[in-house]
Design an enzyme around this catalytic site. Structure first.
Site, short mmCIF file in Angstrom:
data_model
loop_
_atom_site.label_atom_id
_atom_site.label_comp_id
_atom_site.label_asym_id
_atom_site.label_seq_id
_atom_site.Cartn_x
_atom_site.Cartn_y
_atom_site.Cartn_z
N GLU A 46 0.79 -1.12 -0.01
CA GLU A 46 -0.11 -0.11 -0.01
C GLU A 46 1.17 1.23 -0.22
O GLU A 46 0.33 2.39 -0.24
CB GLU A 46 -1.03 0.07 0.99
CG GLU A 46 -0.35 0.12 2.48
CD GLU A 46 -1.40 0.33 3.56
OE1 GLU A 46 -1.82 -1.00 4.12
OE2 GLU A 46 -1.78 1.46 4.04
N GLU A 94 -10.57 -5.55 0.77
CA GLU A 94 -10.70 -4.91 2.01
C GLU A 94 -12.21 -3.95 2.16
O GLU A 94 -12.55 -3.45 1.32
CB GLU A 94 -9.52 -3.93 2.50
CG GLU A 94 -9.54 -3.52 3.92
CD GLU A 94 -8.04 -2.79 4.13
OE1 GLU A 94 -7.14 -2.56 3.15
OE2 GLU A 94 -7.77 -2.73 5.54
N HIS A 129 -5.35 -2.36 -0.94
CA HIS A 129 -5.71 -1.53 0.40
C HIS A 129 -6.95 -0.77 -0.02
O HIS A 129 -7.07 -0.17 -0.88
CB HIS A 129 -4.63 -0.74 0.60
CG HIS A 129 -4.91 0.23 1.75
ND1 HIS A 129 -5.14 1.57 1.47
CD2 HIS A 129 -4.78 0.27 2.91
CE1 HIS A 129 -5.38 2.21 2.63
NE2 HIS A 129 -5.29 1.51 3.54
#
Ligand SMILES: O=C(O)[C@H](O)[C@H](O)[C@@H](O)CO
Ligand SMILES: [Mg+2]
Length: 390
Positions: free
Chosen positions: A266, A336, A316
């Site tokens: 990320e 996520e 991310h």
């Protein structure tokens, strides 16, 4: 079709926020212990929104969340003049133009976040222009729905941690990520507290739930090497960002030393950054964020490269700029999901800025085949809680 204008605005949250807590998460600042609030770098209460308009009135929405007040002048002064007048469908040429003209200072970090914001807007335009959702331009639907993992469980007293994990379990999530709160500066006692966190969550959720663990660049290779064997009994799905993103050798070492998968990315940028990680066998899972890495154009190239190495990509953050890539790539298995909450760290701000982000049902989110572009609009529901910097 030509790009007529680009408008970038910074939205600074001025509404209520959850009180900052110490040891919310380990972080890279912990190494400077005793020098103030190490969580200060862990709060993201501003967001840049970039609206690209074409000469026939289509407006594409892009965004980035890293240092928005720095990204704005990069867009206004350096990138917009390059992009205005171009055909938004020439997205590769536009990307190369933005990348190569800022190559001296913009190939990683905030320069690439600014490029990402414009690139995301171009893909929104292309989808709107052809009446298709962005994922249909990238490879189409590879999943009936996207499995998501609940991502919060910041370090906190064990009883409230258990209650939060139970809530996600009851909501039907079969995967969830927790943050460790301690690191090298906290010694053996801190390591035990970290182990207590994952033990608590494992005891609540049982064996049929994946637990991911995160320490946000807050550890050293030595600390990670010592704690990893003690985490094996809890079978974490991955350990995320154990060391600094520049310590690629450290990532590779830990991957060789431990059976626990190591994830990261990320805080990495462009196809070239991820080639380095893959060549070094540094990560078991790639986690770029599309609004940092170089936009959808760069992210899709990374997806192709990662597939050749058979390293899965799990971006991310949720958020539409990432969901469309997960939907369009078999090698992107899950996403996520930041639960909708009061503003704390700032990951939640996306929900206060935009309409359209899908909410999970029993651990899955879905994208519509019929909504063109990214499928988000600017929300005015919480506008009073933002200071907007034009
Ligand atoms: O993986 C994540 O979600 C992030 O590394 C962190 O949690 C960061 O987004 C701050 O919450
Ligand atoms: Mg992370």
């Amino acid at each position: 079709m030509k790009i007529k204008s680009i408008r970038s605005r910074v939205y600074r949250w001025t509404g209520p926020t959850a009180a900052p807590r110490s040891n919310l998460s380990a972080s890279a600042m912990d190494a400077l212990s005793g020098l103030g609030d190490s969580m200060s770098s862990f709060r993201f209460h501003e967001w840049l929104i970039c609206e690209v308009e074409t000469d026939d009135g289509i407006v594409g929405i892009g965004n980035c969340a890293l240092a928005p007040r720095i990204a704005k002048p990069i867009i206004d002064a350096y990138l917009a003049p390059l992009v205005i007048g171009c055909d938004p469908f020439d997205v590769e040429a536009i990307w190369q133009k933005m990348y190569r003209s800022t190559i001296a200072w913009g190939r990683k970090g905030i320069g690439m976040a600014a490029i990402s914001a414009i690139d995301i807007a171009l893909w929104d335009i292309m989808g709107k222009a052809v009446g298709k959702p962005v994922f249909k331009l990238l490879g189409g639907r590879t999943k009936e729905a996207i499995p998501v993992y609940a991502s919060k469980l910041y370090s906190q007293p064990l009883d409230s941690l258990a209650a939060e994990a139970k809530r996600y379990l009851d909501e039907g999530f079969t995967m969830m990520k927790l943050r460790f709160g301690w690191g090298p500066r906290d010694g053996a006692a801190g390591m035990r507290k970290n182990i207590d966190l994952i033990r608590t969550v494992r005891e609540v959720v049982g064996d049929d739930v994946d637990i991911m663990i995160e320490c946000y660049m807050g550890w050293t290779v030595d600390y990670a090497e010592r704690i990893l064997p003690r985490l094996e009994e809890f079978r974490p799905r991955w350990l995320e960002e154990p060391v600094l993103p520049d310590d690629i050798a450290g990532y590779s070492f830990l991957r060789r030393k431990s059976p626990i998968p190591i994830s990261g990315g990320e805080h990495e940028f462009t196809l070239f950054g991820f080639k380095q990680l893959l060549d070094a066998e540094a990560v078991s899972v790639i986690q770029y964020d599309t609004n940092r890495v170089g936009g959808i154009t760069a992210a899709q190239k990374i997806n192709m490269l990662a597939e050749a190495y058979q390293v899965p990509v799990i971006p991310h953050a949720g958020q539409m700029h990432n969901y469309h890539l997960t939907m369009a790539n078999l090698n992107c298995p899950i996403s996520e999901f930041f639960p909708v909450n009061e503003v704390e760290v700032g990951n939640e701000l996306f929900y206060y800025l935009f309409e359209g982000d899908p909410l999970p049902e029993r651990g899955f989110i879905n994208l519509s085949d019929d909504v063109p572009g990214l499928g988000i609009t600017l929300s005015d529901k919480h506008l009073a809680s933002f200071e907007v910097i034009e």
